[in-house]
Design a protein around this motif. Sequence first.
Motif, PDB file in Angstrom:
ATOM      1  N   LEU A 519      -4.469   8.191   3.571  1.00 60.31           N
ATOM      2  CA  LEU A 519      -5.593   7.563   2.885  1.00 60.31           C
ATOM      3  C   LEU A 519      -6.807   8.484   2.949  1.00 60.31           C
ATOM      4  O   LEU A 519      -7.185   8.945   4.034  1.00 60.31           O
ATOM      5  CB  LEU A 519      -5.941   6.222   3.536  1.00 60.31           C
ATOM      6  N   ASP A 520      -7.415   8.728   1.819  1.00 58.97           N
ATOM      7  CA  ASP A 520      -8.623   9.558   1.759  1.00 58.97           C
ATOM      8  C   ASP A 520      -9.840   8.652   1.812  1.00 58.97           C
ATOM      9  O   ASP A 520     -10.108   7.876   0.893  1.00 58.97           O
ATOM     10  CB  ASP A 520      -8.636  10.393   0.480  1.00 58.97           C
ATOM     11  N   MET A 521     -10.595   8.721   2.913  1.00 57.63           N
ATOM     12  CA  MET A 521     -11.822   7.947   3.087  1.00 57.63           C
ATOM     13  C   MET A 521     -12.961   8.942   3.335  1.00 57.63           C
ATOM     14  O   MET A 521     -13.269   9.277   4.481  1.00 57.63           O
ATOM     15  CB  MET A 521     -11.683   6.973   4.252  1.00 57.63           C
ATOM     16  N   PRO A 522     -13.589   9.438   2.276  1.00 60.25           N
ATOM     17  CA  PRO A 522     -14.514  10.575   2.402  1.00 60.25           C
ATOM     18  C   PRO A 522     -15.858  10.259   3.038  1.00 60.25           C
ATOM     19  O   PRO A 522     -16.606  11.172   3.374  1.00 60.25           O
ATOM     20  CB  PRO A 522     -14.706  11.028   0.955  1.00 60.25           C
ATOM     21  N   VAL A 523     -16.182   8.979   3.209  1.00 60.58           N
ATOM     22  CA  VAL A 523     -17.514   8.606   3.693  1.00 60.58           C
ATOM     23  C   VAL A 523     -17.376   7.630   4.852  1.00 60.58           C
ATOM     24  O   VAL A 523     -16.528   6.737   4.824  1.00 60.58           O
ATOM     25  CB  VAL A 523     -18.345   7.956   2.566  1.00 60.58           C
ATOM     26  N   ALA A 524     -18.207   7.803   5.866  1.00 58.97           N
ATOM     27  CA  ALA A 524     -18.198   6.877   6.988  1.00 58.97           C
ATOM     28  C   ALA A 524     -18.753   5.527   6.555  1.00 58.97           C
ATOM     29  O   ALA A 524     -19.640   5.438   5.709  1.00 58.97           O
ATOM     30  CB  ALA A 524     -19.027   7.442   8.140  1.00 58.97           C
ATOM     31  N   GLY A 525     -18.216   4.458   7.146  1.00 64.68           N
ATOM     32  CA  GLY A 525     -18.680   3.118   6.811  1.00 64.68           C
ATOM     33  C   GLY A 525     -17.594   2.084   7.016  1.00 64.68           C
ATOM     34  O   GLY A 525     -16.524   2.360   7.560  1.00 64.68           O
ATOM     35  N   GLU A 526     -17.885   0.863   6.582  1.00 59.36           N
ATOM     36  CA  GLU A 526     -16.947  -0.252   6.727  1.00 59.36           C
ATOM     37  C   GLU A 526     -16.088  -0.340   5.468  1.00 59.36           C
ATOM     38  O   GLU A 526     -16.524  -0.867   4.444  1.00 59.36           O
ATOM     39  CB  GLU A 526     -17.713  -1.560   6.943  1.00 59.36           C
ATOM     40  N   TRP A 527     -14.869   0.199   5.550  1.00 59.54           N
ATOM     41  CA  TRP A 527     -13.949   0.235   4.414  1.00 59.54           C
ATOM     42  C   TRP A 527     -13.137  -1.054   4.335  1.00 59.54           C
ATOM     43  O   TRP A 527     -12.851  -1.687   5.355  1.00 59.54           O
ATOM     44  CB  TRP A 527     -13.001   1.433   4.513  1.00 59.54           C
ATOM     45  N   GLU A 528     -12.772  -1.403   3.119  1.00 56.54           N
ATOM     46  CA  GLU A 528     -11.918  -2.567   2.879  1.00 56.54           C
ATOM     47  C   GLU A 528     -10.576  -2.076   2.333  1.00 56.54           C
ATOM     48  O   GLU A 528     -10.527  -1.381   1.318  1.00 56.54           O
ATOM     49  CB  GLU A 528     -12.585  -3.504   1.868  1.00 56.54           C
ATOM     50  N   MET A 529      -9.499  -2.400   3.053  1.00 62.10           N
ATOM     51  CA  MET A 529      -8.166  -1.967   2.647  1.00 62.10           C
ATOM     52  C   MET A 529      -7.323  -3.181   2.260  1.00 62.10           C
ATOM     53  O   MET A 529      -7.252  -4.164   3.007  1.00 62.10           O
ATOM     54  CB  MET A 529      -7.478  -1.216   3.795  1.00 62.10           C
ATOM     55  N   GLN A 530      -6.695  -3.109   1.092  1.00 57.38           N
ATOM     56  CA  GLN A 530      -5.778  -4.147   0.623  1.00 57.38           C
ATOM     57  C   GLN A 530      -4.371  -3.574   0.538  1.00 57.38           C
ATOM     58  O   GLN A 530      -4.175  -2.470   0.004  1.00 57.38           O
ATOM     59  CB  GLN A 530      -6.190  -4.670  -0.757  1.00 57.38           C
ATOM     60  N   VAL A 531      -3.407  -4.313   1.066  1.00 51.41           N
ATOM     61  CA  VAL A 531      -2.003  -3.925   0.982  1.00 51.41           C
ATOM     62  C   VAL A 531      -1.290  -4.946   0.098  1.00 51.41           C
ATOM     63  O   VAL A 531      -1.297  -6.148   0.394  1.00 51.41           O
ATOM     64  CB  VAL A 531      -1.347  -3.868   2.371  1.00 51.41           C
ATOM     65  N   LEU A 532      -0.701  -4.468  -1.000  1.00 52.65           N
ATOM     66  CA  LEU A 532       0.006  -5.321  -1.953  1.00 52.65           C
ATOM     67  C   LEU A 532       1.496  -5.017  -1.853  1.00 52.65           C
ATOM     68  O   LEU A 532       1.904  -3.845  -1.952  1.00 52.65           O
ATOM     69  CB  LEU A 532      -0.465  -5.081  -3.390  1.00 52.65           C
TER      70      LEU A 532
END
Length: 550
Positions: A519-532
């Motif tokens: 997973l590419d998360m280029p910025v620090a912070g509170e990410w939201e991940m959805q798994v379908l």
Amino acid sequence: MLAALLLGGAFVLTGAQAASAHAELLSTTPEDGAVLDQAPTEAVLTFNEPVQLIDGSIRLFPGDEDPLTLDAHVSNTSVIAALPADVDDGAYALSYRVVSADGHPISGAIAFTIGDAAGSPPNAPVVETTTPQGTAFAVSALTALQYLSLLVFAGLLLFERLVLRNVSPPGHRTLTIMRVTGIGAVAASLLLIPASALNVTGERLVAVIDPAAWWTGVFWAPVVAAVAVCAGVVGARLLLTRRTQRRGTRLLAVLLTLLALAAPVLVGHTQLMEPRALIIGADIGHLLAGSFWIGGVLGLLLFLTSARATGNGTAPTLAVKAVQRFSRLAVWSVAILAVSGTLMGIMIVGSLDVLVTTSYGLTLLLKIGIVIPVIAIAAYNRIRLLPKISARPTARMQWQTLNRTIAYEAALLVAVLLLTGFLTNLSPAHEHHDTATANPASTAQTITLDADAQGLSLRGELEPALSGENEITFTLEYDGESVTPDEVTIRTRLPEHDLGPFQTAAELDPATGEYAADLDMPVAGEWEMQVLARVSTFAEPIVTVSITVN
């Protein structure tokens, strides 16, 4: 009360999609804290909106040596700086200072290491990128003085023309106050040119004596605003002192005053908002209503003082008529203030979270908290006080009652004006654009994932939980039983910056029954991940997980 209710209801309805006032750094290449085998040919800083470069503002600090000024250019929302070809192994810091579309500077630094990363990497050089507090305070103070002077100057003129309807020049006291506020508005507007430039370049206030230190930071908006203020204030002031006050002369004086009053619209957060015409109209309406209210209260105090000095026993009754005329017009100014303030609040702030977690939001709440008592006092004056004044037994008691309540309004309105000046220079959405030093590499960690939704259960791990590339491994259960569907999709987004969603397909390892994905998360912070997961022809449950990336 109407303004507070409209603003509060609008924030509830708009949800959590906050507007960004200043530009925000989203990602860098190389990443902050990266350890590289060889030197890159260029550094790329990506922002969430286009920015402007300042001459010599991208610098490379090689250890304890003198910094190198890099050649850089802007491409869309990215700043690209060419790095020297003969960069040695070691620790480096890259400092940047750019300007967002609203004229506010954004600065910071990233650290990276080139060469063998065995053992602990050497410490990157410390880089000072913050704006000097004295410079930032000078800009805020001058902006507050500009607002205070302009609104009083314009408000007094509007009071003379719309409430008293004088066809002769204003009284001596009114002219004196207009002269002082006019000089204050012109001086503040002119001084804001070098002060804003020093704020852009990050120089100390004492550097104002050296034009070479701040000339590169001069932008068109403060210059045009200063020209508009000078032309409007000087022109209106000259027309006001003419003995012959024809209708055309009076109208021209009003138009010139409105030109000066609209000048602050050229500078500030409204430069970034869309639709542009709506936010500019709301901003001008806000200034116009505010100036009428402030000038009206001050004009009433001056008028009442003059009327009381006549010693005429019927003067309080005549004063009440002037107050009633002002209050009828003030009803419309409150309506304009409420509508324009609500629109600007929604478009600039945009969410309850920003309203209670940033300096801008808290200052705005304080401003609203002061405005509400002002409106309450005015409502009391209009509904209860004015009908009772004539019933007072003596003229002295009538004057005391009327002067006291209007003086309370005036004091509160001055506080509102000062807060408005400081609001203009605060960031609505982001608190920390400046960083005092280059941040060291964050510590890698493993995050345990455990979430259930719609019958789908996810168990797994994500590492290193740092900005950039992250690896996730997990297993799935559906209705309490292990499942290995062929179609498993991962979507990630960063709501804080409206970044994403990014979509990735997870790969199944048949031997272990685990899914894996990068997973590419280029910025620090509170990410939201959805798994379908497509568990059947008709069922594709979704499970959502929040991930903190450092």
